[in-house]
Design an enzyme around this catalytic site. Structure first.
Site, PDB file in Angstrom:
ATOM      1  N   LYS A  70       0.819  -1.197   0.000  1.00 10.65           N
ATOM      2  CA  LYS A  70       0.000   0.000   0.000  1.00 10.65           C
ATOM      3  C   LYS A  70       0.858   1.255   0.000  1.00 10.65           C
ATOM      4  O   LYS A  70       0.389   2.352  -0.250  1.00 10.65           O
ATOM      5  CB  LYS A  70      -0.913   0.025   1.229  1.00 10.65           C
ATOM      6  CG  LYS A  70      -1.829  -1.169   1.368  1.00 10.65           C
ATOM      7  CD  LYS A  70      -2.574  -1.096   2.711  1.00 10.65           C
ATOM      8  CE  LYS A  70      -3.380  -2.358   2.947  1.00 10.65           C
ATOM      9  NZ  LYS A  70      -3.979  -2.352   4.301  1.00 10.65           N
ATOM     10  N   GLY A  71       2.125   1.076   0.329  1.00 10.73           N
ATOM     11  CA  GLY A  71       3.000   2.212   0.598  1.00 10.73           C
ATOM     12  C   GLY A  71       3.201   3.188  -0.541  1.00 10.73           C
ATOM     13  O   GLY A  71       3.422   4.374  -0.322  1.00 10.73           O
ATOM     14  N   GLU A 126       7.748   2.000  -6.436  1.00  9.96           N
ATOM     15  CA  GLU A 126       7.924   1.540  -5.053  1.00  9.96           C
ATOM     16  C   GLU A 126       8.027   2.729  -4.107  1.00  9.96           C
ATOM     17  O   GLU A 126       8.490   3.800  -4.496  1.00  9.96           O
ATOM     18  CB  GLU A 126       9.210   0.717  -4.946  1.00  9.96           C
ATOM     19  CG  GLU A 126       9.023  -0.772  -5.087  1.00  9.96           C
ATOM     20  CD  GLU A 126       8.615  -1.416  -3.771  1.00  9.96           C
ATOM     21  OE1 GLU A 126       7.922  -0.758  -2.967  1.00  9.96           O
ATOM     22  OE2 GLU A 126       8.976  -2.583  -3.556  1.00  9.96           O
ATOM     23  N   ASP A 127       7.627   2.512  -2.859  1.00 11.96           N
ATOM     24  CA  ASP A 127       7.814   3.554  -1.857  1.00 11.96           C
ATOM     25  C   ASP A 127       9.260   3.603  -1.376  1.00 11.96           C
ATOM     26  O   ASP A 127       9.858   4.665  -1.276  1.00 11.96           O
ATOM     27  CB  ASP A 127       6.852   3.375  -0.680  1.00 11.96           C
ATOM     28  CG  ASP A 127       6.908   1.989  -0.054  1.00 11.96           C
ATOM     29  OD1 ASP A 127       7.629   1.107  -0.581  1.00 11.96           O
ATOM     30  OD2 ASP A 127       6.219   1.767   0.960  1.00 11.96           O
ATOM     31  N   ASP A 130      14.664  -0.997   0.642  1.00 16.21           N
ATOM     32  CA  ASP A 130      15.285  -1.176   1.952  1.00 16.21           C
ATOM     33  C   ASP A 130      16.339  -2.272   1.832  1.00 16.21           C
ATOM     34  O   ASP A 130      17.425  -2.044   1.311  1.00 16.21           O
ATOM     35  CB  ASP A 130      14.189  -1.527   2.965  1.00 16.21           C
ATOM     36  CG  ASP A 130      14.637  -1.415   4.407  1.00 16.21           C
ATOM     37  OD1 ASP A 130      15.806  -1.699   4.683  1.00 16.21           O
ATOM     38  OD2 ASP A 130      13.814  -1.074   5.270  1.00 16.21           O
ATOM     39  N   PHE A 179      13.853   3.565  10.275  1.00 13.31           N
ATOM     40  CA  PHE A 179      12.521   3.169   9.809  1.00 13.31           C
ATOM     41  C   PHE A 179      11.692   4.435   9.630  1.00 13.31           C
ATOM     42  O   PHE A 179      11.621   5.269  10.539  1.00 13.31           O
ATOM     43  CB  PHE A 179      11.852   2.240  10.817  1.00 13.31           C
ATOM     44  CG  PHE A 179      10.605   1.589  10.276  1.00 13.31           C
ATOM     45  CD1 PHE A 179      10.669   0.379   9.620  1.00 13.31           C
ATOM     46  CD2 PHE A 179       9.363   2.209  10.417  1.00 13.31           C
ATOM     47  CE1 PHE A 179       9.524  -0.222   9.109  1.00 13.31           C
ATOM     48  CE2 PHE A 179       8.210   1.622   9.910  1.00 13.31           C
ATOM     49  CZ  PHE A 179       8.291   0.404   9.255  1.00 13.31           C
ATOM     50  N   VAL A 180      11.067   4.573   8.453  1.00 14.33           N
ATOM     51  CA  VAL A 180      10.374   5.821   8.138  1.00 14.33           C
ATOM     52  C   VAL A 180       8.886   5.610   7.928  1.00 14.33           C
ATOM     53  O   VAL A 180       8.436   4.535   7.526  1.00 14.33           O
ATOM     54  CB  VAL A 180      10.992   6.529   6.914  1.00 14.33           C
ATOM     55  CG1 VAL A 180      12.376   7.053   7.243  1.00 14.33           C
ATOM     56  CG2 VAL A 180      11.046   5.600   5.701  1.00 14.33           C
ATOM     57  N   ASP A 186       3.976   3.204   6.376  1.00 16.26           N
ATOM     58  CA  ASP A 186       3.283   2.981   7.634  1.00 16.26           C
ATOM     59  C   ASP A 186       4.135   2.206   8.633  1.00 16.26           C
ATOM     60  O   ASP A 186       5.185   1.647   8.304  1.00 16.26           O
ATOM     61  CB  ASP A 186       2.009   2.165   7.381  1.00 16.26           C
ATOM     62  CG  ASP A 186       2.313   0.689   7.151  1.00 16.26           C
ATOM     63  OD1 ASP A 186       1.825  -0.152   7.927  1.00 16.26           O
ATOM     64  OD2 ASP A 186       3.054   0.376   6.182  1.00 16.26           O
ATOM     65  N   ARG A 192       0.318   6.568   7.572  1.00 19.73           N
ATOM     66  CA  ARG A 192       0.391   6.745   6.117  1.00 19.73           C
ATOM     67  C   ARG A 192      -0.022   8.150   5.702  1.00 19.73           C
ATOM     68  O   ARG A 192       0.430   8.668   4.685  1.00 19.73           O
ATOM     69  CB  ARG A 192      -0.510   5.739   5.398  1.00 19.73           C
ATOM     70  CG  ARG A 192      -0.111   4.282   5.532  1.00 19.73           C
ATOM     71  CD  ARG A 192      -0.940   3.406   4.594  1.00 19.73           C
ATOM     72  NE  ARG A 192      -0.808   1.990   4.888  1.00 19.73           N
ATOM     73  CZ  ARG A 192       0.181   1.210   4.455  1.00 19.73           C
ATOM     74  NH1 ARG A 192       1.135   1.733   3.714  1.00 19.73           N
ATOM     75  NH2 ARG A 192       0.217  -0.065   4.772  1.00 19.73           N
TER      76      ARG A 192
END
Length: 203
Positions: A70-71, A126-127, A130, A179-180, A186, A192
């Site tokens: 969902k990001g 993509e968000d 990582d 972590f963001v 989220d 979000r």
């Protein structure tokens, strides 16, 4: 923000400050929302730049944007509206985090594409990249479906966490190993809706 070689941006300690050193945007009143790493204005500006690059590169093509749920929804929505060449959209949903702050490395497809991508020019949106494990899996999976071309556009990249050899042709911002949350990203389905990208306070 300091520009680096390929047009992406690196977020540094001055992110979130104007020329006078004043905060441009304040975190919400939630102790889990930490330092703002990318401000709304910087997001909007970089999305426009990425859309211009994509429009030039796909000038004679009909590009299929695949949003990774969902990001990437906020990023994809803003990006697509700035692209001025023909484009269509489809979605995939994958899971590798759950409620954790580190990817498990085990990727599950929760929603597959609605249509075939064979012979299509495909751009994965993509968000964040990582560990790279999720993107590596997606690239392998989608290449097996025989698209004409397959590239990646990622809003954020976190090189310090990389475990897999993956590359994205279009990258918005390089961020530190934190972590963001926000702008679609989220933690346990929260945050979000924040208009910026911020670090999650985990201590």
């Amino acid at each position: 923000m300091a520009a680096i070689g390929d047009g992406r941006r690196r977020c540094d300690q001055n992110a979130g400050m104007d020329a006078r050193g004043a905060n441009l945007s304040q975190p919400v009143a939630d102790p889990n929302v930490g330092e703002i790493l990318v401000q709304p204005d910087d997001l909007a500006h970089r999305v426009r730049e990425l859309a211009e690059e994509i429009s030039r590169d796909y000038a004679d093509k009909n590009v299929l944007l695949i949003g990774v749920l969902k990001g990437a929804v906020f990023f994809l929505s803003d990006l697509m509206r700035q692209i001025d060449v023909p484009c269509t959209v489809d979605f995939m949903a994958v899971a590798s985090y759950g409620d954790a702050t580190e990817s498990s490395g085990v990727v599950r497809i929760l929603k597959d594409l609605d249509d075939s991508i064979e012979g299509r020019d495909v751009l994965i949106v993509e968000d964040i990249v990582d560990s790279g494990l999720t993107l590596q899996y997606l690239m392998k999976n989608l290449r097996s479906r025989k698209p004409a071309s397959l590239e990646v556009c990622a809003l954020l990249t976190k090189p310090a966490r990389r475990e897999a050899e993956v590359s994205a042709k279009y990258i918005g911002f390089e961020i530190p190993n934190r972590f963001v949350i926000g702008y679609g990203l989220d933690h346990a389905e929260r945050y979000r809706n924040l208009p910026y990208v911020a670090a999650l306070n985990t201590g």
